[in-house]
Motif scaffolding. Sequence first.
Motif, PDB file in Angstrom:
ATOM      1  N   GLU A 233      -4.718  -4.179   5.308  1.00  0.00           N
ATOM      2  CA  GLU A 233      -4.215  -2.591   4.574  1.00  0.00           C
ATOM      3  C   GLU A 233      -5.110  -2.396   3.804  1.00  0.00           C
ATOM      4  O   GLU A 233      -5.353  -3.414   2.792  1.00  0.00           O
ATOM      5  CB  GLU A 233      -2.650  -2.445   4.468  1.00  0.00           C
ATOM      6  N   SER A 234      -5.277  -1.163   3.344  1.00  0.00           N
ATOM      7  CA  SER A 234      -6.350  -0.671   2.309  1.00  0.00           C
ATOM      8  C   SER A 234      -5.836   0.711   1.965  1.00  0.00           C
ATOM      9  O   SER A 234      -5.632   1.530   2.818  1.00  0.00           O
ATOM     10  CB  SER A 234      -7.728  -0.838   2.817  1.00  0.00           C
ATOM     11  N   ILE A 235      -6.018   1.094   0.733  1.00  0.00           N
ATOM     12  CA  ILE A 235      -5.730   2.391   0.224  1.00  0.00           C
ATOM     13  C   ILE A 235      -7.057   3.376  -0.185  1.00  0.00           C
ATOM     14  O   ILE A 235      -7.358   4.199  -0.631  1.00  0.00           O
ATOM     15  CB  ILE A 235      -4.880   2.566  -0.843  1.00  0.00           C
TER      16      ILE A 235
ATOM     17  N   PRO B 142       0.877  -1.437  -0.032  1.00  0.00           N
ATOM     18  CA  PRO B 142      -0.154   0.060   0.018  1.00  0.00           C
ATOM     19  C   PRO B 142       0.812   1.131  -0.024  1.00  0.00           C
ATOM     20  O   PRO B 142       0.508   2.159  -0.611  1.00  0.00           O
ATOM     21  CB  PRO B 142      -0.604  -0.099   1.082  1.00  0.00           C
TER      22      PRO B 142
ATOM     23  N   HIS C 186      -6.910  -4.508  -4.725  1.00  0.00           N
ATOM     24  CA  HIS C 186      -5.678  -4.309  -4.095  1.00  0.00           C
ATOM     25  C   HIS C 186      -5.563  -4.545  -2.612  1.00  0.00           C
ATOM     26  O   HIS C 186      -4.909  -5.311  -1.882  1.00  0.00           O
ATOM     27  CB  HIS C 186      -5.112  -2.966  -4.296  1.00  0.00           C
ATOM     28  N   HIS C 187      -6.924  -4.125  -2.125  1.00  0.00           N
ATOM     29  CA  HIS C 187      -7.082  -4.569  -0.615  1.00  0.00           C
ATOM     30  C   HIS C 187      -7.236  -5.873  -0.182  1.00  0.00           C
ATOM     31  O   HIS C 187      -6.428  -6.588   0.692  1.00  0.00           O
ATOM     32  CB  HIS C 187      -8.098  -3.706  -0.062  1.00  0.00           C
TER      33      HIS C 187
ATOM     34  N   VAL D  56      -3.428   3.271   6.941  1.00  0.00           N
ATOM     35  CA  VAL D  56      -2.363   3.500   5.882  1.00  0.00           C
ATOM     36  C   VAL D  56      -2.502   4.948   5.424  1.00  0.00           C
ATOM     37  O   VAL D  56      -1.564   5.497   4.812  1.00  0.00           O
ATOM     38  CB  VAL D  56      -2.834   2.506   4.759  1.00  0.00           C
TER      39      VAL D  56
ATOM     40  N   GLN E 217      -4.091  -8.175   0.286  1.00  0.00           N
ATOM     41  CA  GLN E 217      -3.131  -7.986   1.229  1.00  0.00           C
ATOM     42  C   GLN E 217      -3.571  -9.035   2.684  1.00  0.00           C
ATOM     43  O   GLN E 217      -4.684  -9.452   2.553  1.00  0.00           O
ATOM     44  CB  GLN E 217      -3.486  -6.733   2.037  1.00  0.00           C
TER      45      GLN E 217
END
Length: 405
Positions: A396-398, A27, A53-54, A125, A57
């Motif tokens: 984790e995440s954006i 991330p 994307h998350h 994050v 993780q």
Amino acid sequence: MPDRREATLLEDLPEEIIDKILKGLPPKDVGRCRAVSTLWRSITSIPEFMLEHHQRQPSLPIIDGRGRPASFVLFRGAGTNASNQQLWPFIPGLSHYHLKPSLSVTCDGFLILIQQKKFYIYNPVMRKRALLPHPQAGENECSNIIGFYRHQLTGEYRLLWTTFRPLSVVKYSLYVLTVGSDVPRQVRVRMPTVLSPSAEHKILGALSYSNYCPPPVHHGGSLHWCPFPFCGVADITGGSGDIVVFDTEAESFQWMRTPDQVYPNRKLFDMNGALGFCGSSTKGKAGGCLSFTALDIWMMQDYKAEIWAFKYRIDLPTVEASRQLYLTSRKGKKKTPLHSTVQWFNDMAVLNERELLIMFNGKHVLRCDTDGKVLGLVNIGKSQYGMSLTPHRFQESIIPIPSFP
């Protein structure tokens, strides 16, 4: 040597290839890439990209150091390259132990924290937070968030929120609050069987107190709670189940069965993408906490048929014998010694198919395999003492926090 002018640049690759490369980055590296070019920023800002994307993780357990020396630490592993990330503090200036927030629920890289009767949504994050509005109807009402989920159809993040009056005839109310909105929607506990108002209040009462019911486990688009047996929730179902399930798409409740074996204490957890169940007999209370001498681990084999498969048992004598061998093998090395024997278990969390964390004696956490062999003792900073294994996991995440009007 080939002419550098003929070298292939990343910008020359097809956009779908760039998308795959960026999804494989951690991330923080994705955040750095956003500052490189407009194209990369555009690709990484698409909701579908951020969600996928998350989901790539790792799902990691959270350990609470109780402020000594850290709180809410994301446990990444015990290797030399492992970096255990501290998720708190997030409010500048509020770093004292008595002001430390409590962690309520997690979902898609967001934490819901309670601090001084205020509810915050926080993305560690992105280092962003927002204050959540209370759905209270009166000044004397108490509030508690019991669930947090992403509504698949709309993409909205929603909270299940209960309110009640503790100093009068207890009457519970259930609300759904969309993150980004300040208008809660009151709902009822709808189930396949007809529930009386008293039965509905009994269920909400069991789910509202974290001491009686751990936070829900996300699996298959639903939230799953497993209240302790003394809450009496199983009596309401007439034997049809004692796990409370909330379908996040239909926003309705139903029942599910636990394994047939009776356990005075039990919990649900994520077992590497499957629904896991831990049952244990208790030897009473020690230090105000329930204490156990063995942990039986089950996994949901057939979700629709509600069939559980027994996986393995971790018993106290095996772990203590292995811990003694572990300490003996490390004698003479510069490691903080741990002299107290394993007297009881408090909780556990699965790391992968072969490893898990076990909290014992109310203040230590160790890492062991599924045979009970101790692989290491968990440290926060340089300390092995005064830590707690929380029932929460974190990916984790954006994804940005939805904005309020």
